[in-house]
Design a protein around this motif. Structure first.
Motif, PDB file in Angstrom:
ATOM      1  N   TYR A  46      62.397  34.045  67.871  1.00  0.00           N
ATOM      2  CA  TYR A  46      62.998  35.201  66.910  1.00  0.00           C
ATOM      3  C   TYR A  46      63.010  34.904  65.510  1.00  0.00           C
ATOM      4  N   GLU A  47      63.035  33.864  65.298  1.00  0.00           N
ATOM      5  CA  GLU A  47      63.736  33.155  63.628  1.00  0.00           C
ATOM      6  C   GLU A  47      62.498  33.032  63.141  1.00  0.00           C
ATOM      7  N   CYS A  49      59.821  35.952  63.913  1.00  0.00           N
ATOM      8  CA  CYS A  49      59.736  37.467  63.582  1.00  0.00           C
ATOM      9  C   CYS A  49      60.585  38.117  62.627  1.00  0.00           C
ATOM     10  N   LYS A  50      61.915  37.545  62.262  1.00  0.00           N
ATOM     11  CA  LYS A  50      63.029  37.649  61.176  1.00  0.00           C
ATOM     12  C   LYS A  50      62.081  37.523  59.789  1.00  0.00           C
ATOM     13  N   PRO A  53      58.845  40.202  60.245  1.00  0.00           N
ATOM     14  CA  PRO A  53      59.215  40.940  61.112  1.00  0.00           C
ATOM     15  C   PRO A  53      57.649  42.417  61.401  1.00  0.00           C
ATOM     16  N   SER A  57      56.665  43.809  65.260  1.00  0.00           N
ATOM     17  CA  SER A  57      57.020  44.513  65.741  1.00  0.00           C
ATOM     18  C   SER A  57      55.950  45.520  66.198  1.00  0.00           C
TER      19      SER A  57
END
Length: 205
Positions: A46-47, A49-50, A53, A57
């Motif tokens: 998750y981190e 991906c932040k 991005p 996606s």
């Protein structure tokens, strides 16, 4: 460091790692992992991906596993061994002073997730589809959480592991498989073997 890695792969230093048995690995129940529904995303991913991005996606059409050939087997084996040798194992606390930091090992050190990210990137550059290059969370026999890269092929799902230079069919390892990236979306995850519980921090969707 990565330039040296590419040179190692190009020169075929690890050609001897090709395992004849993999070319006859069975498909079906033992060869392919059974996936469930969408599940929680590991906190480290998750981190990641932040921070990245675009990488998380990508929506893809799953057109099936890679066709296993001697060339593909050599490529997968070479990348696994080359990254294992190019990156020095070090945990996130020692590197960053924090846990669950997933990133590319650009400084030449990293933990299991960092090896996975680099192998995934190298195999994508070699022409494999991201639908078949899936980050996977497992539990070791001692209960510790671990990450490996799963490569989906028509000869079964094979595991690239920083703890072993040999590429193995997933069912030939001693891991308990918990979850992995979805084959149709780089930012989503699916469960493996219904009833297992995650062993790394996760966020709800």
């Amino acid at each position: 460091m990565m330039a040296a890695l590419r040179g190692v792969i190009r020169n075929g230093v690890f050609a001897g790692l090709i395992l004849a048995g993999a070319m006859t690995a069975p498909a079906g129940a033992t060869g392919m992992m059974a996936t469930g529904g969408f599940t929680s995303q590991p906190i480290g991913h998750y981190e990641f991906c932040k921070a990245n991005p675009v990488e998380c996606s990508i929506r893809m059409r799953d057109q099936g596993p890679e066709h296993m050939t001697k060339t593909l087997w050599k490529t997968v084996s070479d990348v696994n061994a080359a990254v294992n040798r190019a990156v020095k194992p070090m945990n996130d606390i020692d590197i960053y002073g924090a846990e669950e930091v997933w990133t590319y090992p650009s400084t030449g050190v990293g933990d299991c997730e960092d090896y996975v990210l680099e192998k995934r990137r190298a195999l994508k550059r070699a022409g494999l589809s991201l639908t078949n290059l899936l980050i996977t969370v497992v539990r070791k026999p001692n209960g510790e959480g671990h990450a490996v890269l799963t490569v989906r092929t028509d000869r079964g799902d094979f595991v690239l592991d920083n703890l072993n230079d040999s590429v193995k069919l997933w069912s030939a390892t001693n891991y308990r498989y918990l979850k992995r990236q979805a084959s149709n979306h780089t930012g989503r995850w699916v469960s493996l073997r219904e009833g297992n519980n995650p062993v790394v921090g996760a966020v709800s969707e």
